[in-house]
Design a protein around this motif. Structure first.
Motif, PDB file in Angstrom:
ATOM      1  N   ILE A  15       0.817  -1.213   0.000  1.00  0.00           N
ATOM      2  CA  ILE A  15       0.000   0.000   0.000  1.00  0.00           C
ATOM      3  C   ILE A  15       0.853   1.267   0.000  1.00  0.00           C
ATOM      4  O   ILE A  15       1.958   1.291   0.550  1.00  0.00           O
ATOM      5  N   SER A  16       0.348   2.284  -0.650  1.00  0.00           N
ATOM      6  CA  SER A  16       0.905   3.633  -0.562  1.00  0.00           C
ATOM      7  C   SER A  16      -0.262   4.600  -0.668  1.00  0.00           C
ATOM      8  O   SER A  16      -1.340   4.235  -1.155  1.00  0.00           O
ATOM      9  N   ASN A  51       8.055  12.082   6.800  1.00  0.00           N
ATOM     10  CA  ASN A  51       6.709  11.805   6.300  1.00  0.00           C
ATOM     11  C   ASN A  51       6.447  10.298   6.250  1.00  0.00           C
ATOM     12  O   ASN A  51       5.370   9.823   6.626  1.00  0.00           O
ATOM     13  N   PHE A  52       7.433   9.553   5.785  1.00  0.00           N
ATOM     14  CA  PHE A  52       7.325   8.093   5.729  1.00  0.00           C
ATOM     15  C   PHE A  52       7.089   7.547   7.142  1.00  0.00           C
ATOM     16  O   PHE A  52       6.217   6.686   7.356  1.00  0.00           O
ATOM     17  N   LEU A  53       7.851   8.041   8.095  1.00  0.00           N
ATOM     18  CA  LEU A  53       7.736   7.567   9.471  1.00  0.00           C
ATOM     19  C   LEU A  53       6.355   7.872  10.051  1.00  0.00           C
ATOM     20  O   LEU A  53       5.753   7.024  10.720  1.00  0.00           O
ATOM     21  N   GLN A  54       5.840   9.062   9.772  1.00  0.00           N
ATOM     22  CA  GLN A  54       4.497   9.422  10.254  1.00  0.00           C
ATOM     23  C   GLN A  54       3.447   8.464   9.716  1.00  0.00           C
ATOM     24  O   GLN A  54       2.559   8.006  10.449  1.00  0.00           O
ATOM     25  N   ILE A  71       5.315  -4.594   7.194  1.00  0.00           N
ATOM     26  CA  ILE A  71       6.618  -4.628   6.516  1.00  0.00           C
ATOM     27  C   ILE A  71       6.870  -3.247   5.912  1.00  0.00           C
ATOM     28  O   ILE A  71       5.957  -2.635   5.353  1.00  0.00           O
ATOM     29  N   ILE A  72       8.086  -2.771   6.027  1.00  0.00           N
ATOM     30  CA  ILE A  72       8.464  -1.491   5.429  1.00  0.00           C
ATOM     31  C   ILE A  72       9.287  -1.752   4.176  1.00  0.00           C
ATOM     32  O   ILE A  72      10.216  -2.565   4.186  1.00  0.00           O
ATOM     33  N   ASN A  73       8.952  -1.090   3.106  1.00  0.00           N
ATOM     34  CA  ASN A  73       9.689  -1.245   1.852  1.00  0.00           C
ATOM     35  C   ASN A  73      10.947  -0.374   1.849  1.00  0.00           C
ATOM     36  O   ASN A  73      10.862   0.846   2.059  1.00  0.00           O
ATOM     37  N   ASP A  74      12.079  -1.005   1.630  1.00  0.00           N
ATOM     38  CA  ASP A  74      13.370  -0.324   1.404  1.00  0.00           C
ATOM     39  C   ASP A  74      13.969   0.407   2.603  1.00  0.00           C
ATOM     40  O   ASP A  74      15.164   0.318   2.840  1.00  0.00           O
ATOM     41  N   HIS A  75      13.166   1.169   3.327  1.00  0.00           N
ATOM     42  CA  HIS A  75      13.693   2.176   4.259  1.00  0.00           C
ATOM     43  C   HIS A  75      13.997   1.566   5.628  1.00  0.00           C
ATOM     44  O   HIS A  75      13.134   1.476   6.495  1.00  0.00           O
ATOM     45  N   PHE A  76      15.259   1.185   5.827  1.00  0.00           N
ATOM     46  CA  PHE A  76      15.615   0.491   7.065  1.00  0.00           C
ATOM     47  C   PHE A  76      15.517   1.393   8.293  1.00  0.00           C
ATOM     48  O   PHE A  76      15.229   0.924   9.396  1.00  0.00           O
ATOM     49  N   GLU A  77      15.722   2.700   8.116  1.00  0.00           N
ATOM     50  CA  GLU A  77      15.618   3.604   9.266  1.00  0.00           C
ATOM     51  C   GLU A  77      14.176   3.687   9.763  1.00  0.00           C
ATOM     52  O   GLU A  77      13.920   3.648  10.974  1.00  0.00           O
TER      53      GLU A  77
END
Length: 212
Positions: A15-16, A51-54, A71-77
């Motif tokens: 989802i996005s 923004n991604f984190l929010q 699951i988070i895509n790509d962004h390990f932080e």
């Protein structure tokens, strides 16, 4: 020929906010869970880490409510800060072998996208929990892929590995059963659920095809 592995997450939503076509992506996520989605990946491109984190934190409230892995895509932080169940990476992202050396990801779920058959013999495949076979059929939601695998390509990969296979790429209720038959353990859906007027119904119909 290797045996097909069990994978408990049969219907996998990617989802996005953009893919939800103006709808509240959090509502779409909750409706999809009610329809039968087993696991959700948040895939956001070209937005700030903040923004991604929010978005990830807001989505995790919903996934936690229903005991659904995020699951988070790509962004390990972002994955680490939100305390996600895992991360999905491709060839241009941080590698599974590198992630396994990170204390946070040591025992987390790691998905790894397969673009070439040669990847199946590498250490990154060995250290991954599941393989993303992308795309099965070409799709507008992800244009940076190398190989359109098709059912024949999926079956070939199935014969070469016992890793769980998560198929993605233009999957819907009409072709879901054939993709499972070709060797997928799980179907990752974007547009057929996110773009649907009724995400709960769309998820329910696809899940029923998987379970046939």
């Amino acid at each position: 020929m290797t045996l097909k592995s069990s994978f408990p997450y049969q219907l996998y939503l990617v989802i996005s906010e953009k893919d939800c076509l103006g709808k509240d992506f959090l509502k779409v996520a909750e409706q999809s869970i009610l329809g039968g989605v087993d696991i959700i990946q948040l895939r956001e491109k070209n937005i700030s880490t903040e923004n991604f984190l929010q978005k990830a934190l807001a989505l995790k409230e919903i996934t936690d409510k229903y005991n659904i892995p995020l699951i988070i895509n790509d962004h390990f932080e972002v994955a680490e800060k939100v305390g996600s169940a895992g991360i999905h990476v491709g060839n241009n992202d941080r590698s599974p072998s590198s992630l396994r050396n990170d204390l946070f990801f040591k025992n987390k779920m790691i998905g790894y996208s397969i673009e070439y058959l040669s990847q199946l013999e590498g250490v990154n495949t060995e250290l991954s929990d599941y393989l993303g076979i992308s795309p099965i059929f070409s799709t507008q939601t992800k244009k940076d892929t190398v190989t359109e695998w098709g059912l024949e390509g999926l079956s070939k990969i199935r014969s070469l590995t016992d890793k769980p296979l998560v198929a993605i790429g233009n999957i819907n209720s009409k072709n879901a059963a054939s993709i499972i038959k070709a060797g997928a353990d799980s179907l990752a859906i974007v547009s057929a659920i996110c773009g649907s007027e009724n995400p709960e119904k769309a998820a329910y119909e696809i899940k029923n095809e998987i379970l046939k």
